[in-house]
Scaffold this active site. Structure first.
Site, PDB file in Angstrom:
ATOM      1  N   GLY A  43     -29.894 -12.192  11.254  1.00  0.00           N
ATOM      2  CA  GLY A  43     -30.115 -10.843  11.764  1.00  0.00           C
ATOM      3  C   GLY A  43     -31.488 -10.584  12.356  1.00  0.00           C
ATOM      4  O   GLY A  43     -31.651  -9.702  13.197  1.00  0.00           O
ATOM      5  N   ASP A 102     -31.360  -2.852   2.971  1.00  0.00           N
ATOM      6  CA  ASP A 102     -30.212  -2.036   2.568  1.00  0.00           C
ATOM      7  C   ASP A 102     -30.203  -1.917   1.042  1.00  0.00           C
ATOM      8  O   ASP A 102     -30.907  -1.081   0.485  1.00  0.00           O
ATOM      9  CB  ASP A 102     -28.931  -2.659   3.132  1.00  0.00           C
ATOM     10  N   LYS A 130     -32.933   1.618   5.232  1.00  0.00           N
ATOM     11  CA  LYS A 130     -31.986   2.701   4.948  1.00  0.00           C
ATOM     12  C   LYS A 130     -32.542   3.565   3.828  1.00  0.00           C
ATOM     13  O   LYS A 130     -33.005   3.046   2.810  1.00  0.00           O
ATOM     14  CB  LYS A 130     -30.626   2.137   4.534  1.00  0.00           C
ATOM     15  N   PHE A 151     -23.703   2.472   8.799  1.00  0.00           N
ATOM     16  CA  PHE A 151     -23.629   1.100   9.287  1.00  0.00           C
ATOM     17  C   PHE A 151     -24.032   1.005  10.757  1.00  0.00           C
ATOM     18  O   PHE A 151     -23.452   1.644  11.615  1.00  0.00           O
ATOM     19  CB  PHE A 151     -22.221   0.525   9.088  1.00  0.00           C
ATOM     20  N   VAL A 152     -25.047   0.197  11.020  1.00  0.00           N
ATOM     21  CA  VAL A 152     -25.566   0.086  12.384  1.00  0.00           C
ATOM     22  C   VAL A 152     -25.430  -1.345  12.907  1.00  0.00           C
ATOM     23  O   VAL A 152     -25.360  -2.297  12.126  1.00  0.00           O
ATOM     24  CB  VAL A 152     -27.052   0.517  12.451  1.00  0.00           C
ATOM     25  N   ASP A 158     -25.244  -7.348  13.060  1.00  0.00           N
ATOM     26  CA  ASP A 158     -23.858  -7.624  13.436  1.00  0.00           C
ATOM     27  C   ASP A 158     -22.860  -6.832  12.615  1.00  0.00           C
ATOM     28  O   ASP A 158     -23.169  -6.325  11.539  1.00  0.00           O
ATOM     29  CB  ASP A 158     -23.556  -9.114  13.211  1.00  0.00           C
ATOM     30  N   ARG A 164     -24.622  -8.582  18.001  1.00  0.00           N
ATOM     31  CA  ARG A 164     -26.035  -8.951  17.820  1.00  0.00           C
ATOM     32  C   ARG A 164     -26.812  -8.861  19.129  1.00  0.00           C
ATOM     33  O   ARG A 164     -28.012  -8.609  19.138  1.00  0.00           O
ATOM     34  CB  ARG A 164     -26.156 -10.385  17.277  1.00  0.00           C
TER      35      ARG A 164
HETATM   36  P1  IMP Z   1     -29.371  -6.083   1.468  1.00  0.00           P
HETATM   37  O1  IMP Z   1     -28.212  -5.215   1.011  1.00  0.00           O
HETATM   38  O2  IMP Z   1     -30.667  -5.292   1.535  1.00  0.00           O
HETATM   39  O3  IMP Z   1     -29.485  -7.323   0.645  1.00  0.00           O
HETATM   40  O4  IMP Z   1     -29.032  -6.495   2.963  1.00  0.00           O
HETATM   41  C1  IMP Z   1     -28.433  -7.733   3.253  1.00  0.00           C
HETATM   42  C2  IMP Z   1     -28.039  -7.904   4.671  1.00  0.00           C
HETATM   43  O5  IMP Z   1     -26.918  -7.074   4.931  1.00  0.00           O
HETATM   44  C3  IMP Z   1     -29.052  -7.520   5.746  1.00  0.00           C
HETATM   45  O6  IMP Z   1     -30.035  -8.497   5.992  1.00  0.00           O
HETATM   46  C4  IMP Z   1     -28.109  -7.390   6.937  1.00  0.00           C
HETATM   47  O7  IMP Z   1     -27.838  -8.657   7.501  1.00  0.00           O
HETATM   48  C5  IMP Z   1     -26.839  -6.824   6.294  1.00  0.00           C
HETATM   49  N1  IMP Z   1     -26.754  -5.364   6.525  1.00  0.00           N
HETATM   50  C6  IMP Z   1     -27.066  -4.352   5.688  1.00  0.00           C
HETATM   51  N2  IMP Z   1     -26.855  -3.162   6.268  1.00  0.00           N
HETATM   52  C7  IMP Z   1     -26.382  -3.424   7.532  1.00  0.00           C
HETATM   53  C8  IMP Z   1     -25.978  -2.597   8.643  1.00  0.00           C
HETATM   54  O8  IMP Z   1     -26.017  -1.347   8.627  1.00  0.00           O
HETATM   55  N3  IMP Z   1     -25.547  -3.264   9.744  1.00  0.00           N
HETATM   56  C9  IMP Z   1     -25.498  -4.617   9.834  1.00  0.00           C
HETATM   57  N4  IMP Z   1     -25.870  -5.432   8.828  1.00  0.00           N
HETATM   58  C10 IMP Z   1     -26.311  -4.836   7.686  1.00  0.00           C
HETATM   59 MG    MG Z   2     -25.499  -9.617   8.650  1.00  0.00          MG
END
Ligand code: IMP
Ligand code: MG
Length: 181
Positions: A43, A102, A130, A151-152, A158, A164
């Site tokens: 990402g 996230d 977020k 969700f973005v 992606d 992407r």
């Molecule tokens: P985490 O929940 O902070 O561990 O996020 C893990 C991964 O989830 C991020 O690095 C993104 O690749 C993916 N992710 C989280 N939120 C989004 C979103 O809104 N759009 C796309 N990918 C997301």
């Molecule tokens: Mg991802």
């Protein structure tokens, strides 16, 4: 692709202006320390390319690929390529670059691993954060934009590996999101 968006949050020019500001802060903060950037794939790939070219300092770049599945049970003949060893971070000033904060699970684990591996300092830079309460507290030192908990996609982010390459960041239309099984 753009037609799949409910609305655009940040267009390309807005993202680039914000990267100018982030790069200036990072360049100032690391002016007398050699920086090792660790990019969390996939990402962060567009962010890494655009941000690092705005930082006029000597730096090293490594990538880390984290698999989102656990366990290696796959049909035979199916090869899995992924980076298993951590880049050498002992004695280095590390800046972790990721697309979005996230739940915080990914960055908390990566940060812990890098600290345990003997980095002198560890900071985190994300393009998006977020606004929400997180299961694991992670403080990003550099944040491009704060967004609501939706969700973005685009600019590296992606949905099922698509979008992407969108130059902007936007909210995906809800009708296109398949509920998790
Ligand atoms: P985490 O929940 O902070 O561990 O996020 C893990 C991964 O989830 C991020 O690095 C993104 O690749 C993916 N992710 C989280 N939120 C989004 C979103 O809104 N759009 C796309 N990918 C997301
Ligand atoms: Mg991802």
């Amino acid at each position: 692709m753009q037609a799949d968006l409910d609305r655009i949050l940040f267009d390309e020019a807005t993202i680039h202006r914000r990267l100018d500001e982030l790069a200036a802060r990072i360049s100032h903060d690391y002016r007398d320390r050699e920086l090792t950037v660790i990019a969390v794939l996939t990402g962060s790939i567009i962010l890494v390319a655009d941000l690092l070219r705005r930082i006029p300092l000597p730096l090293k770049l490594d990538c880390l690929s984290v698999a989102s599945y656990h366990g290696d049970v796959k049909p035979s003949g199916d090869l899995i390529f992924r980076q298993v060893s951590l880049p050498d971070v002992a004695g280095r000033h590390v800046l972790i670059l990721d697309d979005i904060l996230d739940s915080g699970a990914t960055l908390a684990s990566i940060r812990e691993k890098i600290e345990t591996a003997g980095a002198l300092s560890v900071r985190v830079c994300v393009l998006l954060e977020k606004k929400k309460t997180r299961a694991r507290a992670v403080d990003a030192d550099y944040v491009g934009f704060e967004i609501a908990d939706e969700f973005v996609v685009g600019y590296g982010l992606d949905y099922m590996e698509r979008y992407r390459n969108l130059p902007c960041i936007g909210v995906l239309r809800k009708a296109l999101i398949t509920p998790a099984a």
